[in-house]
Design an enzyme around this catalytic site. Structure first.
Site, PDB file in Angstrom:
ATOM      1  N   GLU A 105       0.814  -1.231   0.000  1.00  0.00           N
ATOM      2  CA  GLU A 105       0.000   0.000   0.000  1.00  0.00           C
ATOM      3  C   GLU A 105       0.842   1.274   0.000  1.00  0.00           C
ATOM      4  OE1 GLU A 105      -0.667  -0.001   4.840  1.00  0.00           O
ATOM      5  OE2 GLU A 105      -1.830   1.259   3.521  1.00  0.00           O
ATOM      6  N   ILE A 128       3.612  -9.745   2.533  1.00  0.00           N
ATOM      7  CA  ILE A 128       3.207 -10.967   3.240  1.00  0.00           C
ATOM      8  C   ILE A 128       1.877 -10.733   3.954  1.00  0.00           C
ATOM      9  CG2 ILE A 128       5.533 -11.898   3.590  1.00  0.00           C
ATOM     10  CD1 ILE A 128       5.247 -10.942   6.576  1.00  0.00           C
ATOM     11  N   ASP A 129       1.551  -9.458   4.246  1.00  0.00           N
ATOM     12  CA  ASP A 129       0.350  -9.155   5.045  1.00  0.00           C
ATOM     13  C   ASP A 129      -0.962  -9.422   4.300  1.00  0.00           C
ATOM     14  OD1 ASP A 129       2.281  -8.215   6.795  1.00  0.00           O
ATOM     15  OD2 ASP A 129       1.930  -6.102   6.332  1.00  0.00           O
ATOM     16  N   ARG A 164       2.072 -27.731  27.771  1.00  0.00           N
ATOM     17  CA  ARG A 164       2.165 -26.268  27.888  1.00  0.00           C
ATOM     18  C   ARG A 164       1.196 -25.560  26.951  1.00  0.00           C
ATOM     19  NH1 ARG A 164       8.725 -25.960  27.451  1.00  0.00           N
ATOM     20  NH2 ARG A 164       9.168 -25.867  29.685  1.00  0.00           N
TER      21      ARG A 164
HETATM   22  O1  F6P Z   1       4.458  -5.266   5.974  1.00  0.00           O
HETATM   23  C1  F6P Z   1       5.225  -6.393   6.159  1.00  0.00           C
HETATM   24  C2  F6P Z   1       5.719  -6.468   7.568  1.00  0.00           C
HETATM   25  O2  F6P Z   1       6.495  -7.639   7.691  1.00  0.00           O
HETATM   26  C3  F6P Z   1       4.639  -6.415   8.661  1.00  0.00           C
HETATM   27  O3  F6P Z   1       3.967  -7.640   8.807  1.00  0.00           O
HETATM   28  C4  F6P Z   1       5.463  -6.014   9.842  1.00  0.00           C
HETATM   29  O4  F6P Z   1       4.679  -5.364  10.823  1.00  0.00           O
HETATM   30  C5  F6P Z   1       6.456  -5.050   9.245  1.00  0.00           C
HETATM   31  O5  F6P Z   1       6.552  -5.381   7.877  1.00  0.00           O
HETATM   32  C6  F6P Z   1       7.833  -5.123   9.849  1.00  0.00           C
HETATM   33  O6  F6P Z   1       8.583  -4.123   9.276  1.00  0.00           O
HETATM   34  P1  F6P Z   1      10.166  -3.999   9.330  1.00  0.00           P
HETATM   35  O7  F6P Z   1      10.726  -4.865   8.259  1.00  0.00           O
HETATM   36  O8  F6P Z   1      10.412  -2.576   9.065  1.00  0.00           O
HETATM   37  O9  F6P Z   1      10.599  -4.464  10.680  1.00  0.00           O
END
Ligand code: F6P
Length: 344
Positions: A105, A128-129, A164
């Protein structure tokens, strides 16, 4: 318009599938007698004019490789108007007829704005999101789900041996796609996602009931962006990135601590983190990347700029970039209801 030279960039967080997409774009470009330029590190490379020529040798052997041979960064040229002007100047000096931006985005939001300023850009969806609108799936999502599912499977056996509760914190920012898919695939006993507001009482009651029926281990999947009812997001730091995103992380620890205190069951937490973004892309992501990459070049050849190639049903279609980069796509209640059938 007669297109002869295209640029390619990858922006935002990396993910498995970027290299297969770059390969598809370059190979299709060569077939169509276009020359291709690689822009280094997302929009940063267009601001600083860091580029290199891409030919068939540059993309040889990259199909199964994770990451991106172009490099990436979370650079937002719109933070400083001077940088937007540099992007436009370098676009012209590189003699680009068009640019293919592979991003989520943020990267595609910038692409959409630049299109409105007259640059010829086509987008390819990745993250990946899986939270990008107008496409059923984004590049990298399937691989991340497979990695998270394998992790849950592995945690199951150790949870069972030690009796656990294992809490698994999964990426995904403000959407629970990876958590819900991996949670369903891995048979989670509870899943917390940003889209559904839950109290700790609800989690504890479900887990307690399960343990009272003789199951003395549980798997709880929690998306990093999940929020307990009436509580704030759990953040790693107070810092924000160039697109003003907060840095999520820590909800897994919080939930694990609370459950252990309230129920007295031994609990451990695993934060999957960037493991979900690394390594070789799944076959699904390789095929999706290949289809999206080829179609992106076709769009460029037709002069259809301001569009993003997207996966809908079984087809690759194209949608307006600005629609894709608008509101994020979140998990629908229906899917959560299905997952709930297996809680406890
Ligand atoms: O947008 C992809 C993502 O991996 C998210 O799931 C996560 O919150 C963020 O990027 C982590 O970002 P960075 O690589 O800046 O730590």
């Amino acid at each position: 318009m007669n297109v002869r030279r295209i640029g390619v960039l990858t922006g935002g967080g990396d993910c498995p599938g970027l290299n297969p997409a770059i390969r598809a774009i370059v190979k299709k470009a060569i077939k169509e007698n276009l020359s291709a330029v690689g822009i280094r590190n997302g929009w940063k490379g267009l601001i600083e004019n860091e580029t290199f020529e891409l030919d068939s040798r540059s993309v040889s052997g990259i199909l199964p490789k994770g990451g991106t041979i172009l490099g990436t960064s979370r650079t937002n040229p719109y933070k400083d108007r001077g940088n937007v002007e540099k992007v436009k100047k370098n676009f012209a000096s590189l003699k680009l007829d068009a640019l293919i931006a592979i991003g989520g985005e943020d990267t595609l939001g910038v692409a959409s704005k630049l299109c409105n300023e007259g640059l010829n850009i086509v987008g390819v969806p990745k993250t990946i999101d899986n939270d990008l609108s107008c496409t059923d799936f984004t590049l990298g999502f399937d691989t991340a789900v497979n990695i998270a599912t394998e992790a849950i499977d592995r945690l199951h056996t150790t949870a069972e041996s030690h009796h656990r509760i294992m809490v698994v914190e999964i990426m995904g920012r403000h959407a629970g796609w990876i958590a819900i898919y991996a949670g369903i695939a891995g048979g989670a006993d509870f899943i917390l996602i940003p889209e559904v507001s839950i109290t700790l009482d609800e989690v504890c009651t479900t887990i307690k009931k399960r343990h009272e029926t003789g199951k003395d281990f549980s798997i709880i999947v929690v998306a990093e962006g999940a929020k307990l009812k009436d509580q704030d997001l759990v953040l790693q730091t107070e810092n924000k990135d160039a697109f003003d995103h907060v840095v999520l992380g820590g909800i897994g620890n919080l939930i694990s601590r609370e459950i252990e205190q309230r129920l007295g069951y031994e609990t451990r937490v695993t934060v999957l983190g960037h493991v979900q973004r690394g390594g070789t892309p799944s076959a699904f992501d390789r095929v999706l990347a290949t289809r999206l990459g080829v179609k992106a070049v076709e769009l460029v050849l037709k002069g259809e700029f301001g569009k993003m190639v997207a996966f809908k049903g079984k087809d690759i279609v194209n949608v307006p970039l600005q629609d894709a980069a608008g509101a994020i796509k979140t998990v629908d209640q229906d899917l959560y209801e299905i997952a709930k059938t297996f809680f406890g």
